[in-house]
Motif scaffolding. Structure first.
Motif, mmCIF file in Angstrom:
data_model
loop_
_atom_site.group_PDB
_atom_site.id
_atom_site.type_symbol
_atom_site.label_atom_id
_atom_site.label_comp_id
_atom_site.label_asym_id
_atom_site.label_seq_id
_atom_site.Cartn_x
_atom_site.Cartn_y
_atom_site.Cartn_z
ATOM 1 N N ILE A 16 -10.332 2.068 -4.476
ATOM 2 C CA ILE A 16 -10.326 0.932 -3.904
ATOM 3 C C ILE A 16 -10.379 -0.259 -4.952
ATOM 4 O O ILE A 16 -11.439 -0.284 -5.814
ATOM 5 C CB ILE A 16 -11.397 0.734 -2.719
ATOM 6 N N VAL A 47 -9.481 2.700 5.375
ATOM 7 C CA VAL A 47 -8.559 2.678 4.417
ATOM 8 C C VAL A 47 -7.482 3.870 4.637
ATOM 9 O O VAL A 47 -6.231 3.932 4.658
ATOM 10 C CB VAL A 47 -9.038 2.788 3.030
ATOM 11 N N HIS A 48 -8.302 5.099 4.762
ATOM 12 C CA HIS A 48 -7.568 6.382 5.087
ATOM 13 C C HIS A 48 -6.506 6.349 6.331
ATOM 14 O O HIS A 48 -5.112 6.718 6.124
ATOM 15 C CB HIS A 48 -8.432 7.548 5.065
ATOM 16 N N ARG A 87 -3.271 3.885 5.410
ATOM 17 C CA ARG A 87 -2.423 4.521 4.621
ATOM 18 C C ARG A 87 -1.477 5.548 5.462
ATOM 19 O O ARG A 87 -0.222 5.668 5.059
ATOM 20 C CB ARG A 87 -3.070 5.615 3.355
ATOM 21 N N ILE A 118 -12.261 5.954 -2.955
ATOM 22 C CA ILE A 118 -12.242 5.208 -1.711
ATOM 23 C C ILE A 118 -13.676 5.524 -1.132
ATOM 24 O O ILE A 118 -14.431 4.894 -0.524
ATOM 25 C CB ILE A 118 -11.240 5.851 -0.834
ATOM 26 N N TYR A 162 -17.108 3.942 -1.814
ATOM 27 C CA TYR A 162 -17.097 2.480 -1.616
ATOM 28 C C TYR A 162 -18.515 1.904 -0.926
ATOM 29 O O TYR A 162 -19.053 0.904 -1.576
ATOM 30 C CB TYR A 162 -16.202 1.946 -0.609
ATOM 31 N N ILE A 177 0.644 -1.382 0.067
ATOM 32 C CA ILE A 177 0.132 -0.109 0.143
ATOM 33 C C ILE A 177 0.761 1.093 -0.113
ATOM 34 O O ILE A 177 0.034 2.554 0.134
ATOM 35 C CB ILE A 177 -0.874 0.028 1.414
ATOM 36 N N ASP A 190 -6.812 7.966 -5.879
ATOM 37 C CA ASP A 190 -6.760 7.060 -4.767
ATOM 38 C C ASP A 190 -7.958 6.039 -4.889
ATOM 39 O O ASP A 190 -8.977 6.602 -4.565
ATOM 40 C CB ASP A 190 -6.228 7.421 -3.202
ATOM 41 N N ARG A 242 -8.344 -4.333 -2.697
ATOM 42 C CA ARG A 242 -6.994 -3.848 -2.566
ATOM 43 C C ARG A 242 -6.940 -2.345 -2.584
ATOM 44 O O ARG A 242 -7.922 -1.840 -2.971
ATOM 45 C CB ARG A 242 -5.968 -4.343 -3.485
ATOM 46 N N TYR A 243 -5.864 -1.499 -1.797
ATOM 47 C CA TYR A 243 -5.975 -0.319 -2.124
ATOM 48 C C TYR A 243 -4.848 0.217 -3.503
ATOM 49 O O TYR A 243 -3.888 -0.335 -3.554
ATOM 50 C CB TYR A 243 -5.301 0.407 -0.950
ATOM 51 N N SER A 285 -3.068 3.514 -5.106
ATOM 52 C CA SER A 285 -2.751 5.155 -5.150
ATOM 53 C C SER A 285 -3.092 5.569 -6.691
ATOM 54 O O SER A 285 -2.929 4.873 -7.496
ATOM 55 C CB SER A 285 -1.496 5.138 -5.183
#
Length: 453
Positions: free
Chosen positions: A371, A207-208, A211, A326, A329, A132, A369, A353-354, A356
């Motif tokens: 997902i 997620v944020h 990261r 993101i 979602y 990530i 960014d 997955r993430y 960028s």
């Protein structure tokens, strides 16, 4: 030669586009590869480039053409421990690369979640993976040698030739033959696995925060496609840094664990709702049980790959991948859930997955960014089965586009040209770039022919 090439008919692993070709030729030495292109040009034949043929939409062959099979062009040419680089021929697989790096205490930065693919193929689709922090593969490529359609060999990097670099990265083998590449690699490390359940609604904020956590190096998630918990239940897998030394035990590369059990459960889920519920229940229990266990970076990247080699006379497994901003979602999942409750498409898995924001490729799939949701489907091979599944997947693409998302291009071409242009507004420019470097279209594929018009 192999089960995907019989009697001058070639297929990729999806086995949905059998195509008669003139011949297949193995690339072994640079001069010989140059001559393969030269002889095809002399004979008035088109050339396509193939690795393991896991791109599922006719990306690696063309009717009555020559297929240049690069899997024998696979030597490891050198490792520089001080600079943390590896120089490899393009037919080398990630498994070959990991086996060379592991004894040196080094590891790949970015690769697919399975190690069976060639590095040339991975560059051609600009892969991303579980890491990530390191973005897409393009960011770990220092340079590559490219055999252009005109027969010249050029060293390409993002500074001296940024246009061609962007064209080839995610260019699906249409701009020339990638001969060898230098990759920037990193240290192999010991990670602690952390697993937990996360709700769909809280996933964007999760997620944020992920990261921003310097200790988390890799992560992925799974969301249920089982009828009882459809798109409601999620778990995440994180890989945290530790101070644990990379001893011989951790350094040793693992093989697939219990592939027969995975294969059997997946096969049951292809056929029954009960199988899907059972597979999700066991999968969730197994991954949550890994919490606090230790694993090396190299081994964290060596997932089971047997499920990608599914063979059946009547049906096939195909992949699709959708990318969503993101914060879109939760609402996206609700829309996909509503669609799946009405539609009978046979969805087997969603891995998350993430990714960028990425502008390293002309055909970038990550405009912000995002997902990524990797979907595994099963459907019949008969024309009506494919058409039925195509309609369903086109509806899923429409939902994705409605949420400002995109979809990935290495898979079976279910999408309409309109959908492709909405997802990849640079596609017409990409075609013009192709015409610039290959005006006589010596190198092409079924995939390119479908969408270029």
């Amino acid at each position: 030669m192999d089960d995907l090439y019989q009697g001058n008919t070639i297929q990729d692993v999806g086995r949905l586009l059998p195509t008669k070709i003139e011949r297949i030729e193995k690339g072994k030495e640079v001069e010989q590869i140059v001559n393969i292109l030269k002889n095809a040009k002399r004979d008035g034949l088109k050339v396509s480039i193939a690795g393991k043929r896991h791109s599922q939409g006719g990306h690696t062959y063309y009717p009555d053409g020559v297929v240049l099979d690069m899997t024998s062009f696979n030597r490891i040419l050198g490792i520089d421990k001080k600079r943390k680089t590896i120089h490899v021929q393009s037919g080398a697989t990630w498994d070959d690369i990991q086996k060379a790096l592991a004894p040196e205490g080094l590891a790949v930065k970015v690769m697919q979640s399975q190690n069976i693919f060639t590095v040339g193929g991975a560059i051609s689709v600009n892969v991303h993976g579980r890491d990530i922090k390191n973005e897409s593969l393009g960011h770990s490529i220092n340079w590559f040698h490219l055999l252009l359609p005109n027969g010249k060999i050029e060293k390409v990097d993002r500074k001296s030739n940024p246009e061609l670099f962007k064209d080839v990265l995610g260019g699906y083998g249409l701009f020339g033959v990638i001969l060898d590449v230098e990759l920037q690699v990193t240290d192999d490390e010991v990670y602690k696995i952390r697993t937990k359940k996360v709700s769909v609604d809280e996933f964007p904020s999760y997620v944020h925060s992920l990261r921003e956590n310097p200790n988390v190096k890799m992560a992925y998630a799974r969301i249920s496609v089982a009828p009882k918990t459809l798109m409601d239940s999620m778990f995440v897998v994180e890989y945290h840094t530790t101070k644990q030394p990379l001893t011989g035990n951790f350094r040793k590369l693992k093989d697939d664990q219990q592939p027969f059990l995975t294969y059997s459960l997946l096969n049951l889920s292809r056929k029954t709702s009960f199988g899907k519920d059972l597979l999700w229940y066991l999968q969730e229990r197994y991954f949550l049980s890994l919490d606090k266990s230790l694993i090396s970076r190299n081994n964290a990247m060596r997932s089971e790959s047997d499920f990608l080699l599914y063979k059946n006379q009547k049906d096939t497994d195909t992949l699709q991948e959708f990318f969503i901003p993101i914060d879109e979602y939760p609402s996206y999942v609700k829309d996909i859930q509503a669609f799946l409750k009405k539609d009978d498409i046979n969805l087997l898995n969603f891995t998350i997955r993430y990714v960028s924001k990425d502008d390293s490729s002309m055909l970038s799939y990550a405009k912000t960014d995002m997902i990524a949701l990797v979907a595994l489907f099963n459907h019949g091979k008969q024309k009506h089965d494919v058409e039925k599944s195509q309609k369903s997947i086109q509806k899923m693409i429409d939902i994705t586009l409605k949420h400002n998302g995109t979809f990935y291009l290495p898979y079976y071409p279910y999408a309409t040209k309109k959908q492709l242009l909405e997802s990849y507004p640079n596609f017409d420019e990409f075609v013009k770039e192709k015409e610039k470097y290959d005006p006589n279209e010596y190198m092409t594929s079924l995939f390119f022919e479908r969408y270029r018009k």
